[in-house]
Design a protein around this motif. Structure first.
Motif, PDB file in Angstrom:
ATOM      1  N   LYS A  53       0.895  -1.307  -0.141  1.00 39.46           N
ATOM      2  CA  LYS A  53      -0.034  -0.023  -0.001  1.00 39.46           C
ATOM      3  C   LYS A  53       0.869   1.137  -0.071  1.00 39.46           C
ATOM      4  O   LYS A  53       1.972   1.104   0.441  1.00 39.46           O
ATOM      5  CB  LYS A  53      -0.898  -0.144   1.134  1.00 39.46           C
ATOM      6  CG  LYS A  53      -1.790  -1.075   1.127  1.00 39.46           C
ATOM      7  CD  LYS A  53      -2.676  -1.197   2.394  1.00 39.46           C
ATOM      8  CE  LYS A  53      -3.657  -2.392   2.389  1.00 39.46           C
ATOM      9  NZ  LYS A  53      -4.413  -2.364   3.764  1.00 39.46           N
ATOM     10  N   ARG A  54       0.463   2.442  -0.588  1.00 38.25           N
ATOM     11  CA  ARG A  54       1.035   3.569  -0.583  1.00 38.25           C
ATOM     12  C   ARG A  54       0.753   4.619   0.831  1.00 38.25           C
ATOM     13  O   ARG A  54       0.678   5.651   0.703  1.00 38.25           O
ATOM     14  CB  ARG A  54       0.673   4.115  -1.905  1.00 38.25           C
ATOM     15  CG  ARG A  54       1.457   3.455  -3.011  1.00 38.25           C
ATOM     16  CD  ARG A  54       1.251   4.151  -4.142  1.00 38.25           C
ATOM     17  NE  ARG A  54       2.004   3.516  -5.141  1.00 38.25           N
ATOM     18  CZ  ARG A  54       2.445   3.885  -6.296  1.00 38.25           C
ATOM     19  NH1 ARG A  54       2.359   5.260  -6.475  1.00 38.25           N
ATOM     20  NH2 ARG A  54       3.030   3.052  -7.264  1.00 38.25           N
ATOM     21  N   THR A  89       3.474  -0.411  -7.899  1.00 33.34           N
ATOM     22  CA  THR A  89       2.086  -1.098  -8.505  1.00 33.34           C
ATOM     23  C   THR A  89       2.331  -1.861  -9.615  1.00 33.34           C
ATOM     24  O   THR A  89       3.216  -1.305 -10.443  1.00 33.34           O
ATOM     25  CB  THR A  89       1.134   0.068  -8.526  1.00 33.34           C
ATOM     26  OG1 THR A  89       1.623   0.973  -9.393  1.00 33.34           O
ATOM     27  CG2 THR A  89       0.820   0.626  -6.970  1.00 33.34           C
TER      28      THR A  89
END
Ligand SMILES: [Zn+2]
Length: 82
Positions: free
Chosen positions: A29-30, A71
């Motif tokens: 996740k960012r 991603t």
């Protein structure tokens, strides 16, 4: 000679297993794992060249810095460009 090849293959296999495990342990996740804020990318030309599947990110709220997985869409976009 066969013993050397077998031992080298096992060492190589171990390295591949460890690198795969480390890659899977990287956060996907960012958001910051400590405070949940959005992470800011830090561009490294050497890291991008050597490991295009990971990126260095920094949290502006708490100062956390680390590697995260790139991603899939961004990697595929870069591969399509080249
Ligand atoms: Zn943070």
């Amino acid at each position: 000679m066969l013993v050397v090849v077998v031992l080298f293959a096992t060492v190589l296999l171990r390295a591949v297993i460890v690198l795969t495990f480390v890659y899977l342990m990287l956060p996907k996740k960012r958001v910051c794992p400590l405070c949940g804020a959005r992470l800011t990318p830090i561009r490294h030309s050497v890291l991008r060249l050597l490991l295009p599947m990971v990126e260095h990110r920094w949290c502006m709220r708490c100062g956390w810095s680390g590697l995260v997985r790139q991603t899939q869409s961004r990697v595929m976009r870069r591969a399509a460009r080249s």
